[in-house]
Design an enzyme around this catalytic site. Structure first.
Site, PDB file in Angstrom:
ATOM      1  N   CYS A  99       0.804  -1.226   0.000  1.00  0.00           N
ATOM      2  CA  CYS A  99       0.000   0.000   0.000  1.00  0.00           C
ATOM      3  C   CYS A  99       0.835   1.273   0.000  1.00  0.00           C
ATOM      4  O   CYS A  99       0.291   2.371  -0.111  1.00  0.00           O
ATOM      5  CB  CYS A  99      -0.955  -0.008   1.187  1.00  0.00           C
ATOM      6  SG  CYS A  99      -1.967  -1.503   1.257  1.00  0.00           S
ATOM      7  N   HIS A 392      -9.447   2.610  -1.739  1.00  0.00           N
ATOM      8  CA  HIS A 392      -8.006   2.325  -1.640  1.00  0.00           C
ATOM      9  C   HIS A 392      -7.530   1.404  -2.757  1.00  0.00           C
ATOM     10  O   HIS A 392      -7.380   0.203  -2.563  1.00  0.00           O
ATOM     11  CB  HIS A 392      -7.726   1.702  -0.270  1.00  0.00           C
ATOM     12  CG  HIS A 392      -6.323   1.245  -0.055  1.00  0.00           C
ATOM     13  ND1 HIS A 392      -5.219   1.937  -0.520  1.00  0.00           N
ATOM     14  CD2 HIS A 392      -5.834   0.140   0.588  1.00  0.00           C
ATOM     15  CE1 HIS A 392      -4.126   1.289  -0.177  1.00  0.00           C
ATOM     16  NE2 HIS A 392      -4.466   0.195   0.483  1.00  0.00           N
ATOM     17  N   CYS A 422       0.339   2.819   6.365  1.00  0.00           N
ATOM     18  CA  CYS A 422       0.766   1.463   6.697  1.00  0.00           C
ATOM     19  C   CYS A 422       0.751   0.653   5.406  1.00  0.00           C
ATOM     20  O   CYS A 422       0.195   1.087   4.396  1.00  0.00           O
ATOM     21  CB  CYS A 422      -0.193   0.839   7.711  1.00  0.00           C
ATOM     22  SG  CYS A 422      -1.894   0.697   7.094  1.00  0.00           S
TER      23      CYS A 422
END
Length: 436
Positions: A99, A392, A422
């Site tokens: 990510c 996301h 994160c």
């Protein structure tokens, strides 16, 4: 040796973020159903070049990433170069850092500018959860290799006889961490329990995120950083993120059942980010080149940091480790920041990190600091809403955060901002930007 990070080239020029753009973010199998990460990447880079009126031939490097890999086009960056009118000799390579992927692509381009190898580059990332690499079972894969080497019909028949019906079924992409077998949702549940984060607090953060994102869209603030995406076969288009709950009602969040721990859990679909499709990109230049070309940068990179922790317990604590390092490298403290953008993978993960920012015990035991990172001022935190609302697309989130915090700082007359996330694998990323 100084702890300060010098994010400049040999001439002392800063690294300018000249422009940023993203597609609207769409929930899996909706507006971008059937559109690959590569196509979305080409879409956003093309539009970014057009809006900035930058000659594609001036781009010296493109670093781009994706998390859900496309076997047919493993080097997405090179394919974007070939599909957007850039010079065929443009340096292009792909990265992946879960990510935090487009944080990594942005830093790679910035470091190329810092070393003097280039003066202009593009960074970003794209992911599709709707166009997935569907695999085959290990047994079938083994058989297909053997079939390729078999010479006689009898040998081929013998290979087929080793296979059962279940061996022929498609294998969807893994959603669990390779080394632990835990999904991100299970990790979020771990964190909710470790840090005693209530379901009510998680739902409240999600409600806040959706409410602020809805207000932000209504204000028109995102119009210049989100393109209208025309989807093949070009009979429809998407102009805004489609995950945002308009008129979000906090009481409705309590109606959903836990998604990962059915009996005792608190993480639900409503307080988690959904699987999302989308792409984003930024243009980076040396300060001098940006000025020579007549650009007014939306921001400058002041510092950055990447960290890693153990993956077995509470691995989504990346912001709590990367942020103090980025602050130290910038010569700053948390209270010096004007705005804070933290990736909201899950409400539980976000709240756990916020809690540890304020914890002196965490700072002493985990960071070797004699004081807490600092308590987050909510008037500075994710003021436009966060990933819980926007969605996301894994590799696109980093440059979404960077662009969004820079443009909001610009609207407010300047200042410094933190973008942090994160990532799977226990990874963390943080970048501090300054805006004039």
């Amino acid at each position: 040796m100084s702890d300060r990070q010098q994010v400049t080239n040999a001439k002392g020029e800063r690294i300018a973020i000249v422009a940023g753009l993203r597609t609207p973010f769409a929930k899996q199998a909706t507006a971008f159903h059937g559109v690959s990460a590569l196509d979305m990447g080409k879409m956003v880079v093309n539009e970014l070049l057009a809006r900035s009126e930058l000659d594609p031939k001036l781009i010296e490097q493109l670093v781009y990433g994706q998390v859900v890999q496309m076997p047919a086009a493993p080097n997405i960056a090179r394919e974007i170069v070939l599909g957007t009118g850039m010079d065929v000799s443009t340096d292009a390579y792909s990265v992946t850092r879960a990510c935090a992927t487009s944080f990594q692509s942005a830093v790679n381009v910035a470091e190329s500018i810092m070393t003097g190898n280039i003066e202009i580059g593009i960074a970003g990332g794209a992911d599709s959860s709707s166009v997935l690499p569907i695999g085959v079972s290990k047994k079938l894969a083994h058989a297909l290799v053997d079939l390729n080497k078999a010479r006689s019909f009898g040998q081929k028949l013998q290979i087929f006889r080793r296979l059962g019906i279940k061996d022929l079924l498609p294998v969807p992409p893994a959603v669990a961490e390779y080394s632990t077998g835990l999904s991100m949702g299970q990790t979020a549940e771990q964190m909710a329990k470790t840090y005693n984060i209530s379901r009510a607090d998680q739902d409240a953060l999600a409600h806040r995120s959706h409410t602020l994102a809805s207000e932000t869209w209504a204000s028109g603030h995102l119009r210049d950083e989100v393109m209208v995406a025309h989807v093949p076969p070009y009979k429809q288009f998407i102009e805004r993120d489609n995950n945002i709950r308009e008129n979000s009602d906090l009481s409705s969040y309590a109606k959903l059942r836990p998604a990962f721990d059915k009996k005792h859990g608190s993480v639900t679909a409503a307080n988690s980010t959904p699987l999302t499709d989308g792409a984003s990109a930024i243009i980076l230049m040396s300060e001098g080149r940006a000025k020579a070309l007549g650009y007014q940068p939306i921001g400058y990179i002041k510092s950055y940091a990447f960290t890693a922790i153990d993956v077995w317990q509470d691995m989504l604590m990346g912001p709590s480790y990367a942020t103090p390092l980025a602050l130290k490298r910038a010569g700053m403290e948390l209270e010096d920041l004007t705005l804070i953008e933290m990736h909201e993978a899950f409400a539980a993960q976000t709240l756990a990190n916020m809690q540890m920012f304020a914890s002196k015990k965490f700072a002493e035991e985990k960071l070797g600091r004699n004081r807490a990172i600092g308590e987050i001022d909510m008037s500075k935190f994710n003021v436009l809403g966060g990933s819980l609302a926007y969605g996301h697309p894994f590799a696109a989130t980093g440059t979404r955060l960077i662009t969004q915090v820079c443009r909001e700082l610009k609207r407010r007359g300047g200042g410094t901002g933190l973008a942090t996330a994160c990532a799977a694998g226990g990874l963390g990323a943080a970048m501090i930007v300054e805006v004039e």
